[in-house]
Write a protein that holds these residues in place. Structure first.
Motif, short mmCIF file in Angstrom:
data_model
loop_
_atom_site.label_atom_id
_atom_site.label_comp_id
_atom_site.label_asym_id
_atom_site.label_seq_id
_atom_site.Cartn_x
_atom_site.Cartn_y
_atom_site.Cartn_z
N ILE A 96 -7.75 8.28 -15.22
CA ILE A 96 -7.36 6.94 -15.55
C ILE A 96 -6.03 6.73 -14.85
N ILE A 97 -6.06 5.63 -14.14
CA ILE A 97 -4.72 5.12 -13.76
C ILE A 97 -4.44 3.78 -14.45
N LYS A 98 -3.24 3.89 -15.18
CA LYS A 98 -2.80 2.72 -15.92
C LYS A 98 -1.96 1.70 -14.87
N ILE A 99 -2.19 0.45 -14.93
CA ILE A 99 -1.64 -0.59 -14.22
C ILE A 99 -0.82 -1.43 -14.95
N GLN A 100 0.44 -1.80 -14.68
CA GLN A 100 1.25 -2.56 -15.50
C GLN A 100 0.79 -4.16 -15.40
N ASN A 101 0.74 -4.61 -14.07
CA ASN A 101 0.77 -5.97 -13.83
C ASN A 101 -0.96 -6.32 -13.47
N LEU A 102 -1.62 -5.69 -13.90
CA LEU A 102 -3.31 -5.83 -13.82
C LEU A 102 -3.79 -6.86 -14.82
N ASN A 103 -3.61 -8.11 -14.47
CA ASN A 103 -3.96 -9.16 -15.83
C ASN A 103 -5.19 -9.98 -15.55
N LYS A 104 -5.69 -10.36 -14.31
CA LYS A 104 -6.44 -11.34 -14.00
C LYS A 104 -7.51 -10.96 -12.98
N GLY A 154 -6.05 -2.74 -18.68
CA GLY A 154 -4.80 -2.67 -17.50
C GLY A 154 -5.12 -1.19 -16.90
N GLU A 155 -6.37 -1.00 -16.59
CA GLU A 155 -6.41 0.45 -16.15
C GLU A 155 -7.68 0.44 -15.16
N ILE A 156 -7.60 1.54 -14.50
CA ILE A 156 -8.51 1.75 -13.51
C ILE A 156 -9.08 3.31 -13.77
N GLN A 157 -10.38 3.39 -14.16
CA GLN A 157 -11.05 4.59 -14.19
C GLN A 157 -11.60 4.80 -12.86
N ILE A 202 -4.32 7.98 -3.75
CA ILE A 202 -4.98 6.68 -4.39
C ILE A 202 -3.87 5.79 -5.05
N ILE A 203 -2.90 6.47 -5.80
CA ILE A 203 -1.74 5.60 -6.56
C ILE A 203 -0.86 5.17 -5.38
N GLY A 204 -0.64 5.81 -4.50
CA GLY A 204 0.41 5.14 -3.28
C GLY A 204 -0.28 3.94 -2.93
N ASP A 205 -1.60 4.04 -2.51
CA ASP A 205 -2.50 2.91 -2.05
C ASP A 205 -2.56 1.42 -2.90
N ILE A 206 -2.59 1.85 -4.38
CA ILE A 206 -2.66 0.90 -5.20
C ILE A 206 -1.06 0.38 -5.14
N GLU A 207 -0.14 0.93 -5.28
CA GLU A 207 1.24 0.45 -5.26
C GLU A 207 1.57 -0.15 -3.83
N ASP A 208 1.19 0.04 -2.87
CA ASP A 208 1.30 -0.47 -1.49
C ASP A 208 0.91 -1.97 -1.56
N ILE A 209 -0.25 -2.36 -2.36
CA ILE A 209 -0.59 -3.69 -2.43
C ILE A 209 0.08 -4.55 -3.46
N GLY A 210 1.12 -3.87 -4.15
CA GLY A 210 1.95 -4.67 -5.03
C GLY A 210 1.87 -4.22 -6.73
N TYR A 211 0.93 -3.35 -7.05
CA TYR A 211 0.63 -3.05 -8.39
C TYR A 211 1.65 -1.89 -8.76
N ILE A 212 2.13 -2.02 -10.02
CA ILE A 212 2.83 -1.21 -10.69
C ILE A 212 2.15 0.07 -11.42
N VAL A 213 2.08 1.18 -10.98
CA VAL A 213 1.32 2.39 -11.83
C VAL A 213 2.26 2.96 -12.78
N ILE A 214 1.94 3.10 -14.16
CA ILE A 214 2.53 3.64 -15.06
C ILE A 214 2.01 4.94 -15.52
#
Length: 67
Positions: A4-12, A39-42, A55-67
């Motif tokens: 499970i990857i928690k994303i701070q700015n996953l809202n819409k 606010g998460e990805i399973q 995977i986390i690096g690819d998510i951060e590369d498109i502007g999301y903050i992984v917590i």
């Protein structure tokens, strides 16, 4: 492997679409469920092919903050 990857700015729903698009391009990902409400990805992935850090690096590369 299941993580499970928690994303701070996953809202819409547009965030879900954007993340889903990048996840579908990553070799080794078997399945993923993205929840803007939580606010998460399973993600289920083959760790012999892709590492969680990649995977986390690819998510951060498109502007999301992984917590």
């Amino acid at each position: 492997m299941n993580s499970i990857i928690k994303i701070q700015n996953l809202n819409k729903s547009s965030d879900v679409s954007k993340i889903n698009s990048i996840m579908s391009q990553i070799e080794g990902i078997i399945a993923c469920e993205i929840s803007a409400d939580r606010g998460e990805i399973q993600v289920v992935y083959n760790e012999a092919i892709v590492k969680l850090e990649d995977i986390i690096g690819d998510i951060e590369d498109i502007g999301y903050i992984v917590i």
